[in-house]
Design a protein around this motif. Structure first.
Motif, PDB file in Angstrom:
ATOM      1  N   TYR A   1       1.044  -1.335  -0.233  1.00 18.84           N
ATOM      2  CA  TYR A   1      -0.084  -0.100   0.035  1.00 18.84           C
ATOM      3  C   TYR A   1       0.852   1.037   0.271  1.00 18.84           C
ATOM      4  O   TYR A   1       2.157   1.106   0.598  1.00 18.84           O
ATOM      5  CB  TYR A   1      -0.996  -0.123   1.294  1.00 18.84           C
ATOM      6  CG  TYR A   1      -1.870  -1.090   1.365  1.00 18.84           C
ATOM      7  CD1 TYR A   1      -2.934  -1.139   1.004  1.00 18.84           C
ATOM      8  CD2 TYR A   1      -1.735  -2.357   2.074  1.00 18.84           C
ATOM      9  CE1 TYR A   1      -4.089  -2.008   0.743  1.00 18.84           C
ATOM     10  CE2 TYR A   1      -2.479  -3.240   2.328  1.00 18.84           C
ATOM     11  CZ  TYR A   1      -3.896  -2.923   1.770  1.00 18.84           C
ATOM     12  OH  TYR A   1      -4.582  -4.086   1.750  1.00 18.84           O
ATOM     13  N   CYS A   2       0.322   2.403  -0.479  1.00 18.17           N
ATOM     14  CA  CYS A   2       1.005   3.548  -0.668  1.00 18.17           C
ATOM     15  C   CYS A   2       0.213   4.355   0.675  1.00 18.17           C
ATOM     16  O   CYS A   2      -0.973   4.525   0.436  1.00 18.17           O
ATOM     17  CB  CYS A   2       1.114   4.230  -1.872  1.00 18.17           C
ATOM     18  SG  CYS A   2       2.076   3.477  -2.858  1.00 18.17           S
ATOM     19  N   VAL A   3       1.073   5.024   1.525  1.00 24.58           N
ATOM     20  CA  VAL A   3       0.174   5.615   2.758  1.00 24.58           C
ATOM     21  C   VAL A   3       0.843   7.187   2.713  1.00 24.58           C
ATOM     22  O   VAL A   3       1.831   7.283   2.503  1.00 24.58           O
ATOM     23  CB  VAL A   3       0.907   4.718   4.039  1.00 24.58           C
ATOM     24  CG1 VAL A   3       0.079   5.439   5.069  1.00 24.58           C
ATOM     25  CG2 VAL A   3       0.507   3.462   3.883  1.00 24.58           C
ATOM     26  N   LEU A   4       0.046   8.008   3.217  1.00 24.21           N
ATOM     27  CA  LEU A   4       0.226   9.387   3.318  1.00 24.21           C
ATOM     28  C   LEU A   4       1.385   9.419   4.417  1.00 24.21           C
ATOM     29  O   LEU A   4       1.378   8.517   5.451  1.00 24.21           O
ATOM     30  CB  LEU A   4      -1.182   9.931   3.941  1.00 24.21           C
ATOM     31  CG  LEU A   4      -1.937  10.424   2.749  1.00 24.21           C
ATOM     32  CD1 LEU A   4      -3.278  10.910   3.352  1.00 24.21           C
ATOM     33  CD2 LEU A   4      -1.677  11.396   1.869  1.00 24.21           C
ATOM     34  N   MET A   5       2.250  10.523   4.322  1.00 24.47           N
ATOM     35  CA  MET A   5       3.229  10.580   5.162  1.00 24.47           C
ATOM     36  C   MET A   5       2.546  11.706   6.065  1.00 24.47           C
ATOM     37  O   MET A   5       1.935  12.578   5.563  1.00 24.47           O
ATOM     38  CB  MET A   5       4.397  11.322   4.476  1.00 24.47           C
ATOM     39  CG  MET A   5       5.665  11.281   5.569  1.00 24.47           C
ATOM     40  SD  MET A   5       7.086  11.340   4.596  1.00 24.47           S
ATOM     41  CE  MET A   5       7.924  13.047   4.987  1.00 24.47           C
ATOM     42  N   PRO A   6       2.947  11.737   7.600  1.00 23.04           N
ATOM     43  CA  PRO A   6       2.434  12.737   8.453  1.00 23.04           C
ATOM     44  C   PRO A   6       3.132  14.091   8.097  1.00 23.04           C
ATOM     45  O   PRO A   6       4.008  13.979   7.688  1.00 23.04           O
ATOM     46  CB  PRO A   6       2.799  12.125   9.743  1.00 23.04           C
ATOM     47  CG  PRO A   6       3.729  11.036   9.510  1.00 23.04           C
ATOM     48  CD  PRO A   6       3.726  10.522   8.353  1.00 23.04           C
ATOM     49  N   PRO A   7       2.276  15.257   8.368  1.00 22.86           N
ATOM     50  CA  PRO A   7       2.983  16.519   8.077  1.00 22.86           C
ATOM     51  C   PRO A   7       4.244  16.857   8.939  1.00 22.86           C
ATOM     52  O   PRO A   7       4.916  17.705   8.381  1.00 22.86           O
ATOM     53  CB  PRO A   7       1.793  17.252   8.433  1.00 22.86           C
ATOM     54  CG  PRO A   7       0.748  16.643   9.356  1.00 22.86           C
ATOM     55  CD  PRO A   7       0.794  15.236   9.064  1.00 22.86           C
ATOM     56  N   ASN A   8       4.261  16.418  10.162  1.00 24.47           N
ATOM     57  CA  ASN A   8       5.332  16.524  11.082  1.00 24.47           C
ATOM     58  C   ASN A   8       6.581  15.584  10.601  1.00 24.47           C
ATOM     59  O   ASN A   8       7.648  15.840  11.291  1.00 24.47           O
ATOM     60  CB  ASN A   8       5.135  16.816  12.184  1.00 24.47           C
ATOM     61  CG  ASN A   8       4.766  15.553  12.940  1.00 24.47           C
ATOM     62  OD1 ASN A   8       3.999  14.654  11.902  1.00 24.47           O
ATOM     63  ND2 ASN A   8       4.369  15.379  13.938  1.00 24.47           N
ATOM     64  N   ALA A   9       6.589  14.818   9.700  1.00 23.26           N
ATOM     65  CA  ALA A   9       7.484  13.913   9.339  1.00 23.26           C
ATOM     66  C   ALA A   9       8.647  14.377   8.441  1.00 23.26           C
ATOM     67  O   ALA A   9       8.224  14.987   7.587  1.00 23.26           O
ATOM     68  CB  ALA A   9       7.004  12.527   9.196  1.00 23.26           C
ATOM     69  N   ARG A  10       9.737  13.935   8.483  1.00 24.50           N
ATOM     70  CA  ARG A  10      10.821  14.121   7.441  1.00 24.50           C
ATOM     71  C   ARG A  10      10.926  12.681   6.819  1.00 24.50           C
ATOM     72  O   ARG A  10      10.943  11.581   7.322  1.00 24.50           O
ATOM     73  CB  ARG A  10      12.067  14.701   7.982  1.00 24.50           C
ATOM     74  CG  ARG A  10      11.800  16.063   8.586  1.00 24.50           C
ATOM     75  CD  ARG A  10      13.044  16.567   9.173  1.00 24.50           C
ATOM     76  NE  ARG A  10      13.739  15.577  10.242  1.00 24.50           N
ATOM     77  CZ  ARG A  10      13.883  15.840  11.266  1.00 24.50           C
ATOM     78  NH1 ARG A  10      13.780  17.138  11.978  1.00 24.50           N
ATOM     79  NH2 ARG A  10      14.576  14.855  12.215  1.00 24.50           N
ATOM     80  N   ARG A  11      11.670  12.874   5.484  1.00 21.24           N
ATOM     81  CA  ARG A  11      12.049  11.614   4.774  1.00 21.24           C
ATOM     82  C   ARG A  11      13.240  10.762   5.488  1.00 21.24           C
ATOM     83  O   ARG A  11      13.021   9.727   5.521  1.00 21.24           O
ATOM     84  CB  ARG A  11      12.253  11.740   3.323  1.00 21.24           C
ATOM     85  CG  ARG A  11      13.496  12.510   3.193  1.00 21.24           C
ATOM     86  CD  ARG A  11      13.995  12.922   1.831  1.00 21.24           C
ATOM     87  NE  ARG A  11      15.255  13.041   1.589  1.00 21.24           N
ATOM     88  CZ  ARG A  11      15.955  12.854   0.687  1.00 21.24           C
ATOM     89  NH1 ARG A  11      15.389  12.175  -0.345  1.00 21.24           N
ATOM     90  NH2 ARG A  11      17.291  13.016   0.633  1.00 21.24           N
ATOM     91  N   ASP A  12      14.086  11.377   6.377  1.00 20.86           N
ATOM     92  CA  ASP A  12      15.047  10.598   7.043  1.00 20.86           C
ATOM     93  C   ASP A  12      14.701  10.055   8.299  1.00 20.86           C
ATOM     94  O   ASP A  12      15.401   9.555   9.142  1.00 20.86           O
ATOM     95  CB  ASP A  12      16.254  11.355   7.291  1.00 20.86           C
ATOM     96  CG  ASP A  12      15.865  12.628   7.944  1.00 20.86           C
ATOM     97  OD1 ASP A  12      14.792  13.101   7.939  1.00 20.86           O
ATOM     98  OD2 ASP A  12      17.108  13.231   8.412  1.00 20.86           O
ATOM     99  N   ASP A  13      13.161  10.101   8.781  1.00 18.61           N
ATOM    100  CA  ASP A  13      12.855   9.621   9.847  1.00 18.61           C
ATOM    101  C   ASP A  13      12.635   8.095   9.782  1.00 18.61           C
ATOM    102  O   ASP A  13      12.579   7.633   8.822  1.00 18.61           O
ATOM    103  CB  ASP A  13      11.419  10.362  10.344  1.00 18.61           C
ATOM    104  CG  ASP A  13      11.280  11.392  10.777  1.00 18.61           C
ATOM    105  OD1 ASP A  13      12.293  12.175  10.969  1.00 18.61           O
ATOM    106  OD2 ASP A  13      10.300  12.199  10.781  1.00 18.61           O
ATOM    107  N   LEU A  14      12.801   7.368  11.252  1.00 21.62           N
ATOM    108  CA  LEU A  14      12.551   5.843  11.131  1.00 21.62           C
ATOM    109  C   LEU A  14      11.212   5.532  11.165  1.00 21.62           C
ATOM    110  O   LEU A  14      10.594   6.105  12.161  1.00 21.62           O
ATOM    111  CB  LEU A  14      13.369   5.422  12.420  1.00 21.62           C
ATOM    112  CG  LEU A  14      14.866   5.717  12.254  1.00 21.62           C
ATOM    113  CD1 LEU A  14      15.382   5.241  13.414  1.00 21.62           C
ATOM    114  CD2 LEU A  14      15.508   5.017  11.133  1.00 21.62           C
ATOM    115  N   PHE A  15      10.510   5.158  10.138  1.00 24.72           N
ATOM    116  CA  PHE A  15       9.220   4.675  10.086  1.00 24.72           C
ATOM    117  C   PHE A  15       9.105   2.916  10.418  1.00 24.72           C
ATOM    118  O   PHE A  15       9.860   2.374  10.126  1.00 24.72           O
ATOM    119  CB  PHE A  15       8.743   4.837   8.540  1.00 24.72           C
ATOM    120  CG  PHE A  15       8.466   6.183   8.441  1.00 24.72           C
ATOM    121  CD1 PHE A  15       7.713   7.040   8.568  1.00 24.72           C
ATOM    122  CD2 PHE A  15       9.834   6.692   7.413  1.00 24.72           C
ATOM    123  CE1 PHE A  15       7.747   8.386   8.264  1.00 24.72           C
ATOM    124  CE2 PHE A  15       9.854   8.014   6.969  1.00 24.72           C
ATOM    125  CZ  PHE A  15       8.718   8.838   7.372  1.00 24.72           C
TER     126      PHE A  15
END
Length: 167
Positions: A142-156
C-alpha cells in the motif's frame, strides 16, 4: 323485643367483623405500602461490567483451551519505508505486508509510527486495516500518506495489531 336483640347481635357481629376487616386492611397497607416505604432509601446497585468482564475472561479461557494463541506479528511480516519512486509524492510511504501463515488472511489491522532522528520515542500517526486478502506467502503493498510533521529521514515502523483469517 326479639327483633331488637337480633339487630343488636347483628350489629355487634358486624362491628366485630369490621374490626377484623380493619385489621386485614391495615396489615395489607403495612405490607404493600409501609415496608416498601421503609426501604426507599436503600439502593442496590449491581456493577454489571464486572460480571461482563468475568464472563469474557471465562470465555477467553475456554477458547484458549480450544485453540492455541497465535500472535499477529508471527503471521505477518510488515515494513514501512519512504519510497516515493514506487508510490507517489502525495503518498510516499510504502507499507508492505507478507503472509507467513498457512491460511488465507482476510484482514490485517496495523498501527503506523515514525521516530525523528533526534528523538527517542516513536510517534504514532495512523491506524488502519487492509482491504485485500493475502494468500500464504504473498505480499501486499500500500502507499500511505506521510504525516505532516515527519521528514523523509525519520525511522518509520509498523505494528500489526490484529489478523483475521478466511476460513
Amino acid at each position: 323485643m326479639e327483633q331488637t336483640v337480633i339487630v343488636l347481635i347483628v350489629i355487634v357481629l358486624g362491628l366485630g367483623l369490621l374490626r377484623y376487616a380493619a385489621k386485614i386492611i391495615a396489615l395489607g397497607l403495612i405490607i404493600f405500602v409501609g415496608i416498601p416505604f421503609i426501604f426507599t432509601d436503600v439502593v442496590i446497585e449491581v456493577d454489571w461490567s464486572r460480571l461482563k468482564n468475568r464472563t469474557r475472561a471465562f470465555v477467553a479461557t475456554l477458547s484458549d483451551l480450544e485453540m492455541p494463541e497465535v500472535k499477529a506479528a508471527d503471521e505477518i511480516e510488515a515494513s514501512l519505508t519512504y519510497l516515493p519512486s514506487s508510490c507517489s509524492l502525495e503518498r510516499p510511504l510504502r507499507l508492505e505486508m507478507q503472509s507467513l501463515s498457512t491460511q488465507r488472511i482476510g484482514q490485517v489491522a496495523y498501527k503506523l509510527s515514525h521516530r525523528p532522528q533526534d528523538r527517542t520515542a516513536p510517534v504514532s500517526f495512523t491506524e488502519g486495516t487492509s482491504d485485500q486478502t493475502i494468500a500464504p506467502g504473498n505480499v501486499v503493498a500500500y502507499c500511505v500518506l506521510m504525516p505532516p510533521n515527519a521528514r523523509r529521514d525519520d525511522l518509520f515502523s509498523v505494528e500489526i495489531t490484529d489478523v483475521r483469517y478466511i476460513r
